[in-house]
Motif scaffolding. Sequence first.
Motif, PDB file in Angstrom:
ATOM      1  N   LEU A 128      43.563  43.107  36.969  1.00 27.62           N
ATOM      2  CA  LEU A 128      42.316  43.405  37.665  1.00 27.62           C
ATOM      3  C   LEU A 128      41.459  44.319  36.800  1.00 27.62           C
ATOM      4  CD1 LEU A 128      43.477  44.028  41.334  1.00 27.62           C
ATOM      5  CD2 LEU A 128      41.831  42.309  40.586  1.00 27.62           C
ATOM      6  N   PRO A 129      40.182  44.028  36.660  1.00 24.12           N
ATOM      7  CA  PRO A 129      39.328  44.902  35.850  1.00 24.12           C
ATOM      8  C   PRO A 129      39.139  46.259  36.520  1.00 24.12           C
ATOM      9  CG  PRO A 129      38.009  43.263  36.991  1.00 24.12           C
ATOM     10  CD  PRO A 129      39.449  42.903  37.230  1.00 24.12           C
ATOM     11  N   LYS A 130      38.820  47.261  35.718  1.00 20.51           N
ATOM     12  CA  LYS A 130      38.497  48.574  36.260  1.00 20.51           C
ATOM     13  C   LYS A 130      37.307  48.447  37.213  1.00 20.51           C
ATOM     14  CE  LYS A 130      41.199  51.485  33.851  1.00 20.51           C
ATOM     15  NZ  LYS A 130      42.082  52.491  34.447  1.00 20.51           N
ATOM     16  N   LEU A 131      37.387  49.146  38.341  1.00 19.39           N
ATOM     17  CA  LEU A 131      36.294  49.157  39.324  1.00 19.39           C
ATOM     18  C   LEU A 131      35.911  47.728  39.715  1.00 19.39           C
ATOM     19  CD1 LEU A 131      34.233  51.910  37.471  1.00 19.39           C
ATOM     20  CD2 LEU A 131      35.545  52.246  39.560  1.00 19.39           C
ATOM     21  N   HIS A 132      36.942  46.913  39.970  1.00 18.04           N
ATOM     22  CA  HIS A 132      36.728  45.481  40.183  1.00 18.04           C
ATOM     23  C   HIS A 132      35.910  45.168  41.437  1.00 18.04           C
ATOM     24  CE1 HIS A 132      40.443  46.374  42.472  1.00 18.04           C
ATOM     25  NE2 HIS A 132      39.940  45.524  43.345  1.00 18.04           N
ATOM     26  N   GLY A 133      35.762  46.138  42.339  1.00 13.90           N
ATOM     27  CA  GLY A 133      34.979  45.880  43.550  1.00 13.90           C
ATOM     28  C   GLY A 133      33.516  45.569  43.282  1.00 13.90           C
ATOM     29  N   ALA A 134      33.040  45.905  42.076  1.00 17.33           N
ATOM     30  CA  ALA A 134      31.656  45.555  41.716  1.00 17.33           C
ATOM     31  C   ALA A 134      31.534  44.098  41.297  1.00 17.33           C
ATOM     32  CB  ALA A 134      31.156  46.464  40.593  1.00 17.33           C
ATOM     33  N   LEU A 135      32.674  43.490  40.905  1.00 17.34           N
ATOM     34  CA  LEU A 135      32.651  42.122  40.384  1.00 17.34           C
ATOM     35  C   LEU A 135      33.254  41.094  41.332  1.00 17.34           C
ATOM     36  CD1 LEU A 135      33.786  42.824  36.705  1.00 17.34           C
ATOM     37  CD2 LEU A 135      31.455  42.413  37.513  1.00 17.34           C
ATOM     38  N   GLY A 191      39.956  28.672  39.601  1.00 18.98           N
ATOM     39  CA  GLY A 191      40.283  28.995  40.985  1.00 18.98           C
ATOM     40  C   GLY A 191      39.466  30.119  41.578  1.00 18.98           C
ATOM     41  N   LEU A 192      38.575  30.715  40.787  1.00 19.11           N
ATOM     42  CA  LEU A 192      37.746  31.811  41.295  1.00 19.11           C
ATOM     43  C   LEU A 192      36.781  31.278  42.358  1.00 19.11           C
ATOM     44  CD1 LEU A 192      37.541  34.871  40.500  1.00 19.11           C
ATOM     45  CD2 LEU A 192      35.490  34.260  39.208  1.00 19.11           C
ATOM     46  N   LYS A 193      36.761  31.909  43.509  1.00 13.09           N
ATOM     47  CA  LYS A 193      35.914  31.434  44.610  1.00 13.09           C
ATOM     48  C   LYS A 193      34.455  31.786  44.388  1.00 13.09           C
ATOM     49  CE  LYS A 193      35.425  31.483  49.648  1.00 13.09           C
ATOM     50  NZ  LYS A 193      35.966  31.980  50.925  1.00 13.09           N
ATOM     51  N   LYS A 194      34.189  33.034  43.989  1.00 11.04           N
ATOM     52  CA  LYS A 194      32.812  33.470  43.742  1.00 11.04           C
ATOM     53  C   LYS A 194      32.720  34.115  42.363  1.00 11.04           C
ATOM     54  CE  LYS A 194      29.057  36.485  45.171  1.00 11.04           C
ATOM     55  NZ  LYS A 194      28.812  36.808  43.744  1.00 11.04           N
ATOM     56  N   LYS A 234      34.175  39.955  45.016  1.00  8.21           N
ATOM     57  CA  LYS A 234      33.590  40.258  46.319  1.00  8.21           C
ATOM     58  C   LYS A 234      34.317  39.621  47.493  1.00  8.21           C
ATOM     59  CE  LYS A 234      30.527  42.894  44.556  1.00  8.21           C
ATOM     60  NZ  LYS A 234      29.084  42.791  44.692  1.00  8.21           N
ATOM     61  N   ASN A 235      35.520  39.140  47.290  1.00  2.92           N
ATOM     62  CA  ASN A 235      36.304  38.656  48.427  1.00  2.92           C
ATOM     63  C   ASN A 235      37.792  38.778  48.097  1.00  2.92           C
ATOM     64  OD1 ASN A 235      37.262  35.994  47.280  1.00  2.92           O
ATOM     65  ND2 ASN A 235      35.049  35.684  47.173  1.00  2.92           N
ATOM     66  N   GLU A 236      38.599  38.841  49.147  1.00  9.37           N
ATOM     67  CA  GLU A 236      40.029  39.104  48.980  1.00  9.37           C
ATOM     68  C   GLU A 236      40.748  37.960  48.273  1.00  9.37           C
ATOM     69  OE1 GLU A 236      39.354  37.397  53.115  1.00  9.37           O
ATOM     70  OE2 GLU A 236      38.402  38.813  51.738  1.00  9.37           O
ATOM     71  N   GLN A 237      40.232  36.718  48.396  1.00  9.10           N
ATOM     72  CA  GLN A 237      40.890  35.594  47.729  1.00  9.10           C
ATOM     73  C   GLN A 237      40.884  35.771  46.217  1.00  9.10           C
ATOM     74  OE1 GLN A 237      38.639  35.385  50.218  1.00  9.10           O
ATOM     75  NE2 GLN A 237      38.742  33.414  51.296  1.00  9.10           N
ATOM     76  N   ASP A 238      39.743  36.243  45.686  1.00  7.14           N
ATOM     77  CA  ASP A 238      39.655  36.423  44.238  1.00  7.14           C
ATOM     78  C   ASP A 238      40.504  37.598  43.763  1.00  7.14           C
ATOM     79  OD1 ASP A 238      38.015  34.242  44.006  1.00  7.14           O
ATOM     80  OD2 ASP A 238      36.150  35.384  44.009  1.00  7.14           O
ATOM     81  N   VAL A 239      40.577  38.669  44.570  1.00  5.16           N
ATOM     82  CA  VAL A 239      41.455  39.793  44.226  1.00  5.16           C
ATOM     83  C   VAL A 239      42.910  39.331  44.202  1.00  5.16           C
ATOM     84  CG1 VAL A 239      42.296  42.064  44.938  1.00  5.16           C
ATOM     85  CG2 VAL A 239      39.851  41.530  45.112  1.00  5.16           C
ATOM     86  N   HIS A 240      43.300  38.552  45.218  1.00 11.19           N
ATOM     87  CA  HIS A 240      44.676  38.042  45.276  1.00 11.19           C
ATOM     88  C   HIS A 240      44.959  37.097  44.116  1.00 11.19           C
ATOM     89  CE1 HIS A 240      44.764  38.843  49.896  1.00 11.19           C
ATOM     90  NE2 HIS A 240      44.977  39.925  49.180  1.00 11.19           N
ATOM     91  N   LEU A 241      43.947  36.358  43.664  1.00 11.38           N
ATOM     92  CA  LEU A 241      44.115  35.458  42.528  1.00 11.38           C
ATOM     93  C   LEU A 241      44.551  36.241  41.291  1.00 11.38           C
ATOM     94  CD1 LEU A 241      43.815  32.757  40.996  1.00 11.38           C
ATOM     95  CD2 LEU A 241      41.371  33.307  40.737  1.00 11.38           C
ATOM     96  N   PHE A 242      43.875  37.347  41.022  1.00 16.11           N
ATOM     97  CA  PHE A 242      44.223  38.146  39.838  1.00 16.11           C
ATOM     98  C   PHE A 242      45.567  38.849  40.024  1.00 16.11           C
ATOM     99  CE2 PHE A 242      39.823  37.426  38.825  1.00 16.11           C
ATOM    100  CZ  PHE A 242      39.830  37.344  37.435  1.00 16.11           C
ATOM    101  N   GLU A 243      45.887  39.211  41.255  1.00 16.28           N
ATOM    102  CA  GLU A 243      47.204  39.802  41.511  1.00 16.28           C
ATOM    103  C   GLU A 243      48.316  38.779  41.251  1.00 16.28           C
ATOM    104  OE1 GLU A 243      46.713  41.132  45.494  1.00 16.28           O
ATOM    105  OE2 GLU A 243      45.957  43.109  44.916  1.00 16.28           O
ATOM    106  N   ARG A 244      48.082  37.523  41.640  1.00 16.62           N
ATOM    107  CA  ARG A 244      49.075  36.474  41.393  1.00 16.62           C
ATOM    108  C   ARG A 244      49.221  36.199  39.900  1.00 16.62           C
ATOM    109  NH1 ARG A 244      46.492  34.025  45.793  1.00 16.62           N
ATOM    110  NH2 ARG A 244      45.429  32.559  44.409  1.00 16.62           N
TER     111      ARG A 244
END
Length: 280
Positions: free
Chosen positions: A251-258, A216-219, A260-270
């Motif tokens: 979520l990995p540490k300093l995940h903003g480097a890996l 389900g990862l978008k990027k 790059k969009n809110e959908q993928d961040v929300h995926l790991f939060e879910r």
Amino acid sequence: MQFRSTETYVAPPDLTVAVNAAVALERPLLVKGEPGTGKTELARQVAASLGLEMVEWNIKSTTKAQQGLYEYDAVSRLRDSQLGDERVNDVKNYIRKGKLWQAFEADRKIVLLIDEIDKADIEFPNDLLQELDKMEFHVYETGETIRAAHRPVVIITSNNEKELPDAFLRRCFFHYIRFPDAEVMKQIVSVHFPDIKDRLLAEALTQFYEIRETPGLKKKPSTSEVLDWLKLLLAEDLDPEDLRREGANLLPKLHGALLKNEQDVHLFERLAFMARRQGR
């Protein structure tokens, strides 16, 4: 002229073979692959490895093939004629040389990079067929024909955003850069961070490949992004234990480097939320 890995670029054997085959055949090398797999950097490293200069043509959605040859500035000539400027008597004063012209007139062999050709209009590759095949073009305003004194090494990159015409593909040697596996990635990282500790690298790469394989990862994060991430981990002086992800903290540490969009961040939060529910 043989291309091989350089001090700053790890080239897998199949990529080395592809580059050298294209050079031997004197055909453009068309390179495809995920964004961030080093397609553009390849051209720079080929130039460095072969000891050649490079001309770089970055393609945009508005780029026309004619711009790679030359552009005639008729507006400036008209304005100068109205002002009585003597420059109007020589049309060459109003012709701007494009990247192909620069490559063709070089006094020695060079590397010509046509970067991200799939960004342009669908007719763009077809409009360059003859010029790249015969290595010459005609300048209608002056009546001259520009021919390549030394056939350049042409490297063309594509992110596969558009299908390229068959006639264009027939004139190229094709190579797809596969995403590097963990062992090759270790070699790439060692080039950039030779002093990184083995335990930290092992933990970081384990997490990196787990993230890439998450359904389900978008990027998917790329090579350039994992290098940025490792640079941050080293700057923060983190230990392998600091990277461990458990339960609510997927979520990995300093995940903003890996990511790059809110959908993928929300995926790991879910995923973390589901892991908490299952752990009750």
